[in-house]
Structure formats: C-alpha cells, structure tokens
Design an enzyme around this catalytic site. Structure first.
Site, PDB file in Angstrom:
ATOM      1  CD  GLU A 137      -3.703  -6.139   2.851  1.00 29.15           C
ATOM      2  OE1 GLU A 137      -5.131  -5.246   4.104  1.00 29.15           O
ATOM      3  OE2 GLU A 137      -3.339  -5.791   3.925  1.00 29.15           O
ATOM      4  CD  GLU A 154      -2.504  -1.302   2.932  1.00 32.08           C
ATOM      5  OE1 GLU A 154      -2.442   0.067   3.196  1.00 32.08           O
ATOM      6  OE2 GLU A 154      -4.021  -1.565   1.784  1.00 32.08           O
TER       7      GLU A 154
HETATM    8  C1  NOJ Z   1      -4.435  -2.551   5.323  1.00 32.66           C
HETATM    9  C2  NOJ Z   1      -3.433  -3.171   5.491  1.00 32.66           C
HETATM   10  O1  NOJ Z   1      -2.163  -3.362   4.661  1.00 32.66           O
HETATM   11  C3  NOJ Z   1      -3.495  -3.766   6.790  1.00 32.66           C
HETATM   12  O2  NOJ Z   1      -2.158  -3.169   7.987  1.00 32.66           O
HETATM   13  C4  NOJ Z   1      -4.503  -2.465   7.833  1.00 32.66           C
HETATM   14  O3  NOJ Z   1      -4.187  -3.842   9.236  1.00 32.66           O
HETATM   15  C5  NOJ Z   1      -5.972  -3.363   6.989  1.00 32.66           C
HETATM   16  N1  NOJ Z   1      -5.820  -2.407   6.042  1.00 32.66           N
HETATM   17  C6  NOJ Z   1      -7.040  -3.209   8.274  1.00 32.66           C
HETATM   18  O4  NOJ Z   1      -6.861  -1.224   7.766  1.00 32.66           O
END
Ligand code: NOJ
Length: 472
Positions: A370, A162
């Site tokens: 994710e 990200e």
């Molecule tokens: C994206 C992130 O990669 C992760 O570290 C985070 O906890 C989750 N989103 C949830 O917000």
C-alpha cells in the site's frame, strides 16, 4: 516461485469496498456490529453498501487492466467463507471469491490475497477477539479453507494486514472496535496475530504450494529533528514500537530481546508468550514482507507523564498527538506540507525505509502492498477529478522506490491504496484515496477514473521494463 514481472497494482479490503453485508450467506463481523452501534460516532456511516464491489467487481477489475495494472490486492471476508468464524465453510461465499479470482485471471491480473484485513467474525470478537488465543486456531482453520479453495490460482498471499496499526487503533487510539485504551491488551492481541500468521505460513508450505506468502506490515522510516543522544534513543524506541515488534517476528522468526526486556521493564504481563511458540515463529518466517508505506515518523524524547494517543479522524488539519512515557513522543517538522489529517508529505521516506529494511533483513524481498494519500477529492465542472497533489505524492514515492532498487533493494511490486475510493474506516467516505472516484451520492455508485489513474497507466508504461529488469 519466481515471477520476473514487477507487480503494478492497486489495493482494497473486503469491508471497505464489497458492501452486500447481509448477502451471499455472509455472517456478521466486528465492523458490521461497530458501524451499527452508537460507538460509531465520529463519522457515523457504515460499509453496508460501500462501493458495491460484491456486485461490480468485474467492471472494477477490467478498469484496472485497462489502466495497465497487472495485479490486484484484495482481502477475503472471513465471514463469507466461515460465517460464524468456526463452523462450516459456506459455498456461496467461496463462489464469490472464485468469481473474483477468475475475473482477475481473465483480465491478466495477478491476485494478491489478504486473509485478514481488520474484519473479524462477530462470534470470535465476542469471545475476546485476538486477545483470545483460540482465535489463532480458528484463523488457521479458515486459512486452510482458503488455501484449499483458491490455492490453485492464487500465487501471492498475505496472512494479516497491519498487526501494528490495527491493534494501535483497537487498543491505543481506541477508535476501532473494541474501542479500548490499554497497551497491555494491545501487546497481547498483537502477539496472537503474529502467532496466527506464523502458523498459517507453516501450514501453507506444508500443503506444498509454491506461491509466496507474506505478512503486510505498516512500516515507517523513523527520523529525528535533533542529532542528540536522547533523540536517537527515542527513535530507537519508536522503531521498536512501530516496526521491529512486527517485522522481526515474521522475518527473523523471533521476538527481539529488546522487545521483551522493554515490556517486562514496564511491568506488562507477558504470560501468554509460551516457550513452545518459539518453534512456531521460527517455522513461520515469511517469503516476502508486505510494506504499507504512507509517511515517516519523527521521534523525540517524551517529557510528559503518562500516555497520550489521539488520532485525527476528522481531517481538521491537526496533527495526531502521540506520546508514551518511557518510550518516545512524536515530533513535527513544521516546514513540511501535511494532509488535512496531519500526515506528512515526504516521499523520500520510502527510500530511507527500504534501505533500513535491507540493512536489518538483507535477504527479504519486499512488496509495497500500500502507498497512497487521502484527501477531499471532488468532481470538477468538466466532469473529471483533477487530483494533481496525489500524482505528485505517488510520483515522488515511485521515484524514490526506483532509487532504492538502484541501490540494491529487492522490491517485487507496488500497490496504490486504493484501487477506487472506499469506506475509509473511522474516517468515513470523505477521505478518498482512490485512483478511481466513486460517487457515493449516486444510486449507481458511478465510477470516474481520476487524473492519477491515467498518470499511473503512463508510469507503468514508462517504468515497467526497467522495474521488470530489477526483479531479483
Ligand atoms: C491502511 C489500511 O490497510 C487500509 O485499510 C486503510 O484504509 C489505509 N491504510 C488508509 O488509511
């Protein structure tokens, strides 16, 4: 490398779950420092212990396998491999990840390894972090060590997690270290992350490995409530801001003209973008795009002056406020259900997103690295965790992914965020995403598989064969 099996897994990140912050030769990271500072004042907790995955990785991985999962996405803490960021490699840290990777293989789990997931060695952070071009060199050196040590067993790599969201938090919302509000600094940090990623991709290939290497991008389907010219324009800027600024660079290997033009028009300093970098970006196109998908963004024209970037880290039901003069403002669909943190529940967004990605990058395989929903889960009187709303959310996403695959999208895997409840960065421990509940008040950090864990197991059983057949 061609894997005919669809990857069904769940994900974590080192700082969020490992704990053992001063064990095993580990150096300190920016998050260790931030969490122990007075800037950590929203939910003042730390990842010092977290889920103690450092010691309990084997039982966690075994549970994934028992839940029918065949893949695990985790990240490596740079500070365990090269404790001070640039010096010698540390055997104890390397041995920990050897044990972890070997445990995955023992239980039939394919590891997908993220090299960098928000936690930067303190030493590099203090020298400007990603704003400093030297960090890209240090990163590539670190990546090389990881490829050398683990490349014989790891077939899926993600360079950086990200770049967009992380830098937005670091330099936009200002709620992640270094806690500043400056989009100018954000663009620069993000550029260096993209450069580091491209260099690592080229290096990996140059070393002769056959695995797949990608970047994990937080992606959003962008929509608007009014079908009018100025709304469409705002949506275009939102797309540029949230998606294209990262995805074009790692998929097409170049910054889009519109991006440079827009930043130049706004008067941002772009002198760090060097001509010779163009070749690096070209050589560093990814094998797959990792997509972190949680929600859609609604864009509308920005009618206010200046910039407002306010996150909701308290779960008080308010929506985050975001507008950027000259770009767009975030809109709201009042009719849709939201989480207490203001995130819209709209599973069809993954279908729209996958189709958009296919249109813009026709030959790029996607792995959903994710997908998940955060909420205040609790243990019921029967000792179980009934997270029906999570099941509905995830079911909606899986169904729409299936429809997108039926429509020709090349999706190779799906990872639920998260494998178990973890430290949710600035949101602390109360915002839970896990398929497995972790009792953080219990000394033994007791784990309880939630209803969603069993739902996932069934879903993998039901859809597994069809999804395998769709792997392109
Ligand atoms: C994206 C992130 O990669 C992760 O570290 C985070 O906890 C989750 N989103 C949830 O917000």
């Amino acid at each position: 490398m061609k894997n005919r099996k669809f990857l069904w897994g769940s994900a974590t990140a080192a700082y969020q779950c490992e704990g053992a912050w001063k064990e095993g030769g580990k150096g300190l990271s920016n998050w260790d420092v931030f969490c122990h500072s007075d800037k950590n004042n929203v939910n003042p907790v730390t990842g010092d212990v977290a889920c103690d995955h450092y010691h309990r990785y084997e039982e966690d991985i075994k549970r994934m396998a028992e839940g029918g999962q065949n893949a695990y996405r985790f990240s490596i803490a740079w500070t365990r491999i090269i404790p001070d960021g640039t010096g010698e490699r540390d055997r104890e840290g390397i041995d920990f990840y050897n044990r972890l990777i070997n445990a995955c293989l023992k239980y039939g789990i394919e590891p997908l390894v993220t090299l960098y997931h928000y936690d930067l060695p303190k030493t590099l952070f203090e020298m400007g972090g990603w704003e400093n071009r030297d960090t890209t060199e240090a990163y590539v050196r670190y990546a090389k060590v990881c490829f050398e040590e683990f490349g014989d067993r790891v077939n899926y790599w993600a360079t950086i997690n990200e770049p967009n969201y992380e830098t937005l938090c670091c330099y936009g919302y200002g709620n992640y270290p270094p806690n500043v509000k400056s989009l100018e600094r954000r663009w620069k940090a993000m550029y260096h992350m993209m450069l580091a990623s491209a260099k690592a991709v080229a290096l990996y290939r140059g070393m002769g490995y056959q695995g797949m290497i990608g970047l994990v991008s937080d992606c959003y389907s962008i929509d608007f409530m009014e079908d009018a010219e100025e709304y469409r324009k705002a949506a275009g800027f939102a797309d540029l801001f949230f998606n294209i600024s990262v995805n074009d660079v790692c998929v097409r290997g170049a910054y889009p003209e519109e991006y440079r033009d827009k930043l130049m028009e706004e008067g941002y300093d772009l002198s760090y973008m060097r001509k010779e970098d163009e070749e690096i970006f070209k050589a560093g196109c990814v094998d797959y795009l990792g997509v972190n998908a949680y929600c859609r963004y609604l864009a509308k024209p920005c009618t206010e002056k200046g910039i407002s970037l306010t996150a909701n880290n308290t779960g008080d039901g308010k929506k985050k406020k975001l507008f950027i003069e000259g770009w767009f403002a975030l809109d709201e669909d009042k009719g849709l259900e939201k989480t207490p943190w203001g995130m819209e529940i709209y599973p069809k967004s993954i279908y729209d997103l996958l189709l958009d990605l296919k249109k813009r990058y026709p030959n790029m395989p996607v792995i959903i690295t994710e997908n998940g929903v955060g909420n205040y889960d609790s243990v019921s009187e029967d000792g179980e965790v009934h997270d029906q709303y999570r099941i509905e959310y995830l079911q909606g996403y899986v169904d729409w992914i299936e429809k997108a695959m039926d429509a020709g999208c090349d999706v190779r895997g799906y990872f639920v965020w998260s494998a178990m409840d973890v430290y949710s960065w600035i949101n602390g421990y109360k915002k839970r995403y896990g398929l497995v509940y972790v009792d953080f008040d219990d000394q033994g950090l007791r784990r309880i598989p939630k209803d969603s864990y069993y739902w996932y197991k069934n879903t993998i059983r039901e859809k597994g064969e069809k999804f395998d057949g769709k792997v392109q």
